[in-house]
Design a protein around this motif. Sequence first.
Motif, PDB file in Angstrom:
ATOM      1  N   LEU A  77       0.854  -1.194   0.094  1.00  0.00           N
ATOM      2  CA  LEU A  77       0.014  -0.207   0.035  1.00  0.00           C
ATOM      3  C   LEU A  77       0.850   1.282  -0.006  1.00  0.00           C
ATOM      4  O   LEU A  77       0.511   2.342  -0.698  1.00  0.00           O
ATOM      5  CB  LEU A  77      -1.061   0.122   1.221  1.00  0.00           C
ATOM      6  N   VAL A  78       2.022   1.223   0.862  1.00  0.00           N
ATOM      7  CA  VAL A  78       2.921   2.345   0.725  1.00  0.00           C
ATOM      8  C   VAL A  78       3.618   2.686  -0.508  1.00  0.00           C
ATOM      9  O   VAL A  78       3.556   3.603  -1.193  1.00  0.00           O
ATOM     10  CB  VAL A  78       3.906   2.145   1.820  1.00  0.00           C
ATOM     11  N   GLU A  79       3.823   1.470  -1.399  1.00  0.00           N
ATOM     12  CA  GLU A  79       4.493   1.533  -2.620  1.00  0.00           C
ATOM     13  C   GLU A  79       3.310   2.093  -3.699  1.00  0.00           C
ATOM     14  O   GLU A  79       3.627   3.015  -4.426  1.00  0.00           O
ATOM     15  CB  GLU A  79       4.846   0.215  -3.136  1.00  0.00           C
ATOM     16  N   GLU A  80       2.191   1.597  -3.588  1.00  0.00           N
ATOM     17  CA  GLU A  80       1.054   2.264  -4.326  1.00  0.00           C
ATOM     18  C   GLU A  80       0.956   3.926  -3.993  1.00  0.00           C
ATOM     19  O   GLU A  80       0.782   4.676  -5.058  1.00  0.00           O
ATOM     20  CB  GLU A  80      -0.123   1.430  -4.219  1.00  0.00           C
ATOM     21  N   GLU A  81       0.987   4.192  -2.668  1.00  0.00           N
ATOM     22  CA  GLU A  81       0.741   5.664  -2.318  1.00  0.00           C
ATOM     23  C   GLU A  81       2.100   6.449  -3.002  1.00  0.00           C
ATOM     24  O   GLU A  81       1.577   7.394  -3.364  1.00  0.00           O
ATOM     25  CB  GLU A  81       1.182   5.792  -0.976  1.00  0.00           C
ATOM     26  N   LEU A  82       3.239   5.885  -3.095  1.00  0.00           N
ATOM     27  CA  LEU A  82       4.521   6.639  -3.630  1.00  0.00           C
ATOM     28  C   LEU A  82       4.642   6.707  -4.996  1.00  0.00           C
ATOM     29  O   LEU A  82       5.088   7.452  -5.770  1.00  0.00           O
ATOM     30  CB  LEU A  82       5.674   6.038  -3.019  1.00  0.00           C
ATOM     31  N   GLY A  83       3.929   5.606  -5.815  1.00  0.00           N
ATOM     32  CA  GLY A  83       3.868   5.648  -7.285  1.00  0.00           C
ATOM     33  C   GLY A  83       5.217   4.861  -7.772  1.00  0.00           C
ATOM     34  O   GLY A  83       6.323   4.407  -7.013  1.00  0.00           O
ATOM     35  N   ASP A  84       5.090   4.473  -8.945  1.00  0.00           N
ATOM     36  CA  ASP A  84       6.041   3.696  -9.694  1.00  0.00           C
ATOM     37  C   ASP A  84       7.818   4.382  -9.699  1.00  0.00           C
ATOM     38  O   ASP A  84       8.520   3.634 -10.125  1.00  0.00           O
ATOM     39  CB  ASP A  84       5.712   3.206 -11.207  1.00  0.00           C
ATOM     40  N   ASP A  85       7.458   5.835  -9.764  1.00  0.00           N
ATOM     41  CA  ASP A  85       8.695   6.638 -10.147  1.00  0.00           C
ATOM     42  C   ASP A  85       9.690   6.494  -8.845  1.00  0.00           C
ATOM     43  O   ASP A  85      10.542   7.123  -8.884  1.00  0.00           O
ATOM     44  CB  ASP A  85       8.483   7.909 -10.961  1.00  0.00           C
ATOM     45  N   PHE A  86       8.759   6.147  -7.700  1.00  0.00           N
ATOM     46  CA  PHE A  86       9.836   6.589  -6.462  1.00  0.00           C
ATOM     47  C   PHE A  86      10.893   5.452  -6.071  1.00  0.00           C
ATOM     48  O   PHE A  86      10.876   4.513  -6.489  1.00  0.00           O
ATOM     49  CB  PHE A  86       8.657   6.497  -5.240  1.00  0.00           C
ATOM     50  N   SER A  87      12.061   6.197  -5.811  1.00  0.00           N
ATOM     51  CA  SER A  87      13.353   5.445  -5.572  1.00  0.00           C
ATOM     52  C   SER A  87      13.945   6.097  -4.287  1.00  0.00           C
ATOM     53  O   SER A  87      13.913   7.338  -4.165  1.00  0.00           O
ATOM     54  CB  SER A  87      14.369   5.239  -6.761  1.00  0.00           C
TER      55      SER A  87
END
Length: 91
Positions: A77-87
């Motif tokens: 859920l955190v990954e989805e909140e941050l989006g695919d471009d987050f690193s």
Amino acid sequence: MQLKDKENLQFIKALGQVIRRVRKERTGLSGKQFAYQYEIECGNFNRIENGKQNAALYFIWGIAEALGMKCSELIKLVEEELGDDFSVIDK
């Protein structure tokens, strides 16, 4: 590998937002009630939900279990909140 401060803050904020949202949806408890029921130090829990404090994986795992989910589900859920471009690292 170098961690980026801006992204660290973004992650902490997203984690807190997700925890708050799921807590309200699944338990209906206030943050204080939730912390008390699951014997979590209220001040730390409040700072985590407000995106002002980072949390150890072990602590996040316990929060996930208290929310009735696996830690991996919470992180998803955190990954989805941050989006695919987050690193978190410079590549």
